[in-house]
Design an enzyme around this catalytic site. Structure first.
Site, PDB file in Angstrom:
ATOM      1  NE  ARG A  74      -2.578 -26.915 -14.495  1.00  0.00           N
ATOM      2  CZ  ARG A  74      -3.155 -26.012 -13.782  1.00  0.00           C
ATOM      3  NH1 ARG A  74      -2.512 -24.785 -13.596  1.00  0.00           N
ATOM      4  NH2 ARG A  74      -4.339 -26.528 -13.450  1.00  0.00           N
TER       5      ARG A  74
ATOM      6  CE  LYS B 196      17.336  -8.577  -6.893  1.00  0.00           C
ATOM      7  NZ  LYS B 196      17.441  -8.262  -5.707  1.00  0.00           N
TER       8      LYS B 196
ATOM      9  CE  LYS C  40      23.766  -4.685  -8.876  1.00  0.00           C
ATOM     10  NZ  LYS C  40      22.458  -3.767  -8.575  1.00  0.00           N
TER      11      LYS C  40
ATOM     12  CD  GLU D  38      24.346  -0.936  -5.900  1.00  0.00           C
ATOM     13  OE1 GLU D  38      25.114  -1.554  -5.139  1.00  0.00           O
ATOM     14  OE2 GLU D  38      23.438  -1.633  -6.783  1.00  0.00           O
TER      15      GLU D  38
ATOM     16  CG  ASP E 198      21.312  -1.213  -2.626  1.00  0.00           C
ATOM     17  OD1 ASP E 198      20.190  -1.473  -2.803  1.00  0.00           O
ATOM     18  OD2 ASP E 198      22.318  -1.629  -2.366  1.00  0.00           O
TER      19      ASP E 198
END
Length: 283
Positions: free
Chosen positions: A104, A139, A171, A201, A222
């Site tokens: 598994r 992510k 960012k 960004e 973005d």
């Protein structure tokens, strides 16, 4: 496409050990202990049940090795190979108890990582008529980033940052805390050494106009529509790399690529890929 080598054992080992410990718990494999006589030997095959791109064999092989080094695993296909339903991936021969204990965990790694490679290949195919490259993001599943980013490479994509420590990406919240794009870029250049990439960004063309004189290595455009992306690429005019991001899907990625951006970052590659169905059976 140059396929990535297997991950080094020092990276694989703690991830695989945790997965095995999670499955074996405090008492090991009760079902195998109860039903399989010691010394029983079997041959088992891993085969694909759905079409896709193979990834994760390094983690699967390491799982088997940690359970029992004497069990042989003959790979019929390497990571990056194309799968169809029924494609033979590998054959294991040896102690039945060991194979069943490792089964598994091995399949979990192959299924999850092949799903990522398969989704990446689908995105890459949509942009192959352009010069754009598909990249993944941070992510990722906690603890599995190295595995998942390698799977993206098996599918024909590449990586954005691996973590917070390998590049500077300014960012929107950094900009807000600094007060302006200009101030954030000035501070970044003052801090960075000559080998540190700086990306910022950008949400608007006004921000892009403010950023370009400070010579970032890349700009992250973005959530811009395609018309705005074309204007941004024209403004950049090769001065730095242009990367598009924000809600990219298989339906929209080709149009984004056609705007002339260099990179398209897709968080879905690692946070939303479906598991690819693979199974282990005794022939």
């Amino acid at each position: 496409m140059i396929l990535p080598p297997p991950l080094p054992a020092p990276i694989l080992d703690p991830i695989v050990r945790l997965a095995l410990a999670e499955d074996l718990g405090r008492a090991g494999d009760l079902t195998t202990d109860a039903t399989i006589l010691p010394g029983t030997r079997i041959t088992a095959e891993i085969r694909a049940r759905k079409p896709g791109i193979l990834a994760g064999m390094d983690a699967a092989a390491h799982s088997l090795k940690l359970i029992d080094e004497s069990v042989t695993l003959d790979q019929a296909l390497q990571d990056g190979g194309r799968l169809e339903p029924g494609t033979l991936i590998g054959t294991m021969s040896g102690d039945a108890r060991s194979i069943l204990m490792a089964e598994r965990t091995m399949l979990n790694f192959i299924g999850r990582l092949s799903g990522i490679a398969t989704l990446t290949a689908a995105f890459s195919a949509k942009v192959q008529h352009t010069d754009a490259t598909i990249v993944c993001t941070r992510k990722t599943t906690p603890g599995h980033r190295a595995l998942e980013k390698r799977a993206v490479r098996c599918g024909g994509g590449t990586s954005h940052r691996y973590g917070l420590d390998d590049a500077i990406l300014i960012k929107d919240n950094h900009i807000a805390a600094c007060g302006s794009v200009s101030e954030a870029l000035k501070r970044a250049h003052d801090y960075a050494g000559h080998l540190r990439m700086i990306e910022v960004e950008i949400d608007t063309l006004d921000q892009l106009e403010e950023a370009l004189p400070h010579k970032p290595h890349a700009v992250l455009l973005d959530n811009m529509d395609n018309a705005t992306l074309r204007k941004a690429v024209a403004m950049i005019d090769g001065a730095c790399k242009a990367e598009a991001s924000g809600g990219v899907t298989l339906d929209t990625v080709a149009g984004i690529a056609e705007t002339g951006v260099d990179y398209i970052s897709v968080g879905a590659l690692t946070h939303s890929a479906s598991n690819l169905d693979v199974g282990l059976d005794l022939p």
